[in-house]
Design a protein around this motif. Structure first.
Motif, PDB file in Angstrom:
ATOM      1  N   ARG A 194       0.836  -1.213   0.000  1.00 39.73           N
ATOM      2  CA  ARG A 194       0.000   0.000   0.000  1.00 39.73           C
ATOM      3  C   ARG A 194       0.864   1.255   0.000  1.00 39.73           C
ATOM      4  O   ARG A 194       0.584   2.227  -0.709  1.00 39.73           O
ATOM      5  N   SER A 195       1.928   1.220   0.790  1.00 38.95           N
ATOM      6  CA  SER A 195       2.825   2.366   0.856  1.00 38.95           C
ATOM      7  C   SER A 195       3.480   2.632  -0.496  1.00 38.95           C
ATOM      8  O   SER A 195       3.588   3.787  -0.937  1.00 38.95           O
ATOM      9  N   LYS A 196       3.892   1.561  -1.175  1.00 39.32           N
ATOM     10  CA  LYS A 196       4.508   1.709  -2.493  1.00 39.32           C
ATOM     11  C   LYS A 196       3.526   2.313  -3.483  1.00 39.32           C
ATOM     12  O   LYS A 196       3.873   3.217  -4.262  1.00 39.32           O
ATOM     13  N   LEU A 197       2.287   1.840  -3.471  1.00 38.64           N
ATOM     14  CA  LEU A 197       1.278   2.358  -4.396  1.00 38.64           C
ATOM     15  C   LEU A 197       1.012   3.840  -4.156  1.00 38.64           C
ATOM     16  O   LEU A 197       0.900   4.625  -5.106  1.00 38.64           O
ATOM     17  N   HIS A 198       0.922   4.238  -2.891  1.00 36.92           N
ATOM     18  CA  HIS A 198       0.685   5.655  -2.591  1.00 36.92           C
ATOM     19  C   HIS A 198       1.890   6.509  -2.975  1.00 36.92           C
ATOM     20  O   HIS A 198       1.728   7.652  -3.429  1.00 36.92           O
ATOM     21  N   HIS A 199       3.083   5.954  -2.815  1.00 35.97           N
ATOM     22  CA  HIS A 199       4.284   6.675  -3.243  1.00 35.97           C
ATOM     23  C   HIS A 199       4.250   6.896  -4.760  1.00 35.97           C
ATOM     24  O   HIS A 199       4.566   8.003  -5.242  1.00 35.97           O
ATOM     25  N   GLU A 200       3.854   5.872  -5.491  1.00 36.38           N
ATOM     26  CA  GLU A 200       3.753   6.003  -6.948  1.00 36.38           C
ATOM     27  C   GLU A 200       2.677   7.014  -7.327  1.00 36.38           C
ATOM     28  O   GLU A 200       2.846   7.793  -8.281  1.00 36.38           O
ATOM     29  N   GLU A 201       1.566   7.002  -6.601  1.00 32.67           N
ATOM     30  CA  GLU A 201       0.493   7.961  -6.872  1.00 32.67           C
ATOM     31  C   GLU A 201       0.963   9.390  -6.587  1.00 32.67           C
ATOM     32  O   GLU A 201       0.615  10.323  -7.328  1.00 32.67           O
ATOM     33  N   ASN A 202       1.730   9.574  -5.532  1.00 36.67           N
ATOM     34  CA  ASN A 202       2.252  10.908  -5.217  1.00 36.67           C
ATOM     35  C   ASN A 202       3.142  11.429  -6.340  1.00 36.67           C
ATOM     36  O   ASN A 202       3.058  12.599  -6.738  1.00 36.67           O
ATOM     37  N   LYS A 203       4.016  10.547  -6.828  1.00 28.32           N
ATOM     38  CA  LYS A 203       4.908  10.947  -7.926  1.00 28.32           C
ATOM     39  C   LYS A 203       4.101  11.272  -9.177  1.00 28.32           C
ATOM     40  O   LYS A 203       4.376  12.270  -9.869  1.00 28.32           O
ATOM     41  N   ALA A 204       3.104  10.434  -9.484  1.00 22.56           N
ATOM     42  CA  ALA A 204       2.284  10.670 -10.674  1.00 22.56           C
ATOM     43  C   ALA A 204       1.537  11.994 -10.560  1.00 22.56           C
ATOM     44  O   ALA A 204       1.410  12.736 -11.542  1.00 22.56           O
ATOM     45  N   SER A 205       1.044  12.302  -9.364  1.00 21.50           N
ATOM     46  CA  SER A 205       0.324  13.556  -9.155  1.00 21.50           C
ATOM     47  C   SER A 205       1.233  14.751  -9.412  1.00 21.50           C
ATOM     48  O   SER A 205       0.833  15.717 -10.078  1.00 21.50           O
ATOM     49  N   ARG A 206       2.457  14.684  -8.907  1.00 26.11           N
ATOM     50  CA  ARG A 206       3.407  15.771  -9.151  1.00 26.11           C
ATOM     51  C   ARG A 206       3.738  15.897 -10.632  1.00 26.11           C
ATOM     52  O   ARG A 206       3.854  17.019 -11.165  1.00 26.11           O
ATOM     53  N   ASP A 207       3.892  14.759 -11.297  1.00 25.31           N
ATOM     54  CA  ASP A 207       4.215  14.775 -12.729  1.00 25.31           C
ATOM     55  C   ASP A 207       3.084  15.418 -13.540  1.00 25.31           C
ATOM     56  O   ASP A 207       3.337  16.165 -14.483  1.00 25.31           O
ATOM     57  N   ILE A 208       1.839  15.101 -13.175  1.00 19.83           N
ATOM     58  CA  ILE A 208       0.699  15.708 -13.870  1.00 19.83           C
ATOM     59  C   ILE A 208       0.742  17.219 -13.699  1.00 19.83           C
ATOM     60  O   ILE A 208       0.575  17.976 -14.669  1.00 19.83           O
ATOM     61  N   TYR A 209       0.962  17.669 -12.479  1.00 21.69           N
ATOM     62  CA  TYR A 209       0.990  19.117 -12.218  1.00 21.69           C
ATOM     63  C   TYR A 209       2.099  19.794 -13.021  1.00 21.69           C
ATOM     64  O   TYR A 209       1.873  20.827 -13.665  1.00 21.69           O
ATOM     65  N   ARG A 210       3.287  19.206 -12.986  1.00 22.15           N
ATOM     66  CA  ARG A 210       4.420  19.823 -13.671  1.00 22.15           C
ATOM     67  C   ARG A 210       4.199  19.897 -15.174  1.00 22.15           C
ATOM     68  O   ARG A 210       4.506  20.919 -15.805  1.00 22.15           O
ATOM     69  N   LYS A 211       3.684  18.833 -15.746  1.00 21.77           N
ATOM     70  CA  LYS A 211       3.491  18.827 -17.199  1.00 21.77           C
ATOM     71  C   LYS A 211       2.354  19.757 -17.620  1.00 21.77           C
ATOM     72  O   LYS A 211       2.377  20.299 -18.732  1.00 21.77           O
ATOM     73  N   LYS A 212       1.388  19.953 -16.753  1.00 23.05           N
ATOM     74  CA  LYS A 212       0.292  20.873 -17.070  1.00 23.05           C
ATOM     75  C   LYS A 212       0.702  22.335 -16.904  1.00 23.05           C
ATOM     76  O   LYS A 212       0.028  23.224 -17.424  1.00 23.05           O
ATOM     77  N   HIS A 213       1.779  22.592 -16.174  1.00 28.84           N
ATOM     78  CA  HIS A 213       2.165  23.968 -15.880  1.00 28.84           C
ATOM     79  C   HIS A 213       3.544  24.330 -16.420  1.00 28.84           C
ATOM     80  O   HIS A 213       4.148  25.307 -15.987  1.00 28.84           O
ATOM     81  N   ASN A 214       4.034  23.554 -17.392  1.00 29.52           N
ATOM     82  CA  ASN A 214       5.282  23.941 -18.033  1.00 29.52           C
ATOM     83  C   ASN A 214       4.980  24.832 -19.243  1.00 29.52           C
ATOM     84  O   ASN A 214       3.859  25.290 -19.422  1.00 29.52           O
ATOM     85  N   ASN A 215       5.987  25.079 -20.062  1.00 32.74           N
ATOM     86  CA  ASN A 215       5.806  25.996 -21.197  1.00 32.74           C
ATOM     87  C   ASN A 215       5.339  25.314 -22.474  1.00 32.74           C
ATOM     88  O   ASN A 215       5.184  25.967 -23.500  1.00 32.74           O
ATOM     89  N   ARG A 216       5.116  24.002 -22.417  1.00 36.98           N
ATOM     90  CA  ARG A 216       4.696  23.286 -23.609  1.00 36.98           C
ATOM     91  C   ARG A 216       3.159  23.193 -23.647  1.00 36.98           C
ATOM     92  O   ARG A 216       2.512  22.870 -22.645  1.00 36.98           O
ATOM     93  N   THR A 217       2.623  23.431 -24.814  1.00 38.51           N
ATOM     94  CA  THR A 217       1.176  23.293 -25.018  1.00 38.51           C
ATOM     95  C   THR A 217       0.921  22.486 -26.285  1.00 38.51           C
ATOM     96  O   THR A 217       1.778  22.420 -27.171  1.00 38.51           O
ATOM     97  N   ALA A 218      -0.251  21.908 -26.353  1.00 39.04           N
ATOM     98  CA  ALA A 218      -0.599  21.083 -27.516  1.00 39.04           C
ATOM     99  C   ALA A 218      -1.017  21.950 -28.688  1.00 39.04           C
ATOM    100  O   ALA A 218      -1.624  23.015 -28.507  1.00 39.04           O
ATOM    101  N   LYS A 219      -0.686  21.515 -29.877  1.00 37.62           N
ATOM    102  CA  LYS A 219      -1.155  22.190 -31.086  1.00 37.62           C
ATOM    103  C   LYS A 219      -2.615  21.825 -31.317  1.00 37.62           C
ATOM    104  O   LYS A 219      -3.033  20.689 -31.091  1.00 37.62           O
ATOM    105  N   SER A 220      -3.382  22.792 -31.763  1.00 37.63           N
ATOM    106  CA  SER A 220      -4.792  22.531 -32.049  1.00 37.63           C
ATOM    107  C   SER A 220      -4.916  21.584 -33.214  1.00 37.63           C
ATOM    108  O   SER A 220      -4.152  21.653 -34.195  1.00 37.63           O
ATOM    109  N   LYS A 221      -5.893  20.663 -33.131  1.00 37.89           N
ATOM    110  CA  LYS A 221      -6.141  19.750 -34.250  1.00 37.89           C
ATOM    111  C   LYS A 221      -6.704  20.539 -35.420  1.00 37.89           C
ATOM    112  O   LYS A 221      -7.483  21.472 -35.241  1.00 37.89           O
ATOM    113  N   PRO A 222      -6.357  20.168 -36.660  1.00 38.22           N
ATOM    114  CA  PRO A 222      -6.868  20.880 -37.835  1.00 38.22           C
ATOM    115  C   PRO A 222      -8.383  20.825 -37.877  1.00 38.22           C
ATOM    116  O   PRO A 222      -8.978  19.826 -37.498  1.00 38.22           O
TER     117      PRO A 222
END
Length: 222
Positions: A194-222
């Motif tokens: 359980r501890s390992k799973l929560h540790h992985e979830e914590n890391k994933a949560s941080r990764d989501i935040y960082r990738k959503k708030h960096n300078n990269r954005t998606a190109k609009s679909k045609p």
């Protein structure tokens, strides 16, 4: 920097219903689930893809529980499922899933189905862990999986997440799912698991935040 966006929780399609007869699911890596002709869905609806995602998750879970899938094989298969989920989110992001996008998703599902079959029927097996006494319930982990899927979906729809970022995050979510299945496979999820799973979830949560708030954005679909 991207603007901060409130996180919200919405249902996702990871948990399954719609059970199919067990004998029919792993006899062959079938490329279709029905011989009937149905009206193609419109808009962003992808009922066929969603049903196959649920079915394939069940097949993977049974493979883990039976010892047919090793931890490495499970992580690989869940990573493949994560890519499908990422591509589905990208296809839906502009409000329309095109025929070409539907065909691509179905092709990916067919390949994933074959890969599950091959991995479950190869010579590599794992010795099932001794049966434990306790609980396999992981409501906290499951709730966080739902929440993080909602955050990823919102990031795709807003353009905060690029296709590459989405695939990376879904692969990470796939690893968590694989590790959760492995932890449950002996009938008991230990405190360490359980501890390992929560540790992985914590890391994933941080990764989501960082990738959503960096300078990269998606190109609009045609």
């Amino acid at each position: 920097m991207k603007n901060k966006i409130a996180l919200w929780v919405a249902p996702v399609v990871l948990a399954g219903a719609l059970a199919l007869p067990a004998a029919a699911q792993d006899q062959t890596p079938s490329s279709s689930t029905s011989g009937q002709t149905a009206t193609p869905p419109s808009g962003t609806a992808t009922p066929g893809v969603t049903e196959r995602q649920k079915n394939q998750q069940k097949r993977i879970r049974r493979g883990v529980n039976s010892g047919q899938l090793t931890p490495h094989e499970t992580r690989k298969l869940e990573g493949e499922e994560g890519k499908i989920q990422a591509d589905k989110l990208a296809a839906k992001s502009d409000g329309t899933v095109t025929p070409a996008e539907r065909a691509k998703l179905q092709h990916e599902e067919i390949k994933a189905s074959r890969d599950i079959y091959k991995q479950k029927h190869d010579a590599q097996v794992t010795t099932p862990k001794p049966a434990g006494s306790g609980s396999t319930a992981t409501p906290g982990v499951a709730k966080r999986q739902v929440n993080q899927q909602a955050r990823i979906k919102q990031g795709v729809n807003s353009g905060e997440l690029t296709k590459g970022e989405t695939r990376h995050l879904e692969k990470e979510e796939g690893k968590i799912q694989a590790d959760k299945l492995e932890a449950k496979s002996d009938g008991k999820v230990t405190a360490a698991e359980r501890s390992k799973l929560h540790h992985e979830e914590n890391k994933a949560s941080r990764d989501i935040y960082r990738k959503k708030h960096n300078n990269r954005t998606a190109k609009s679909k045609p």
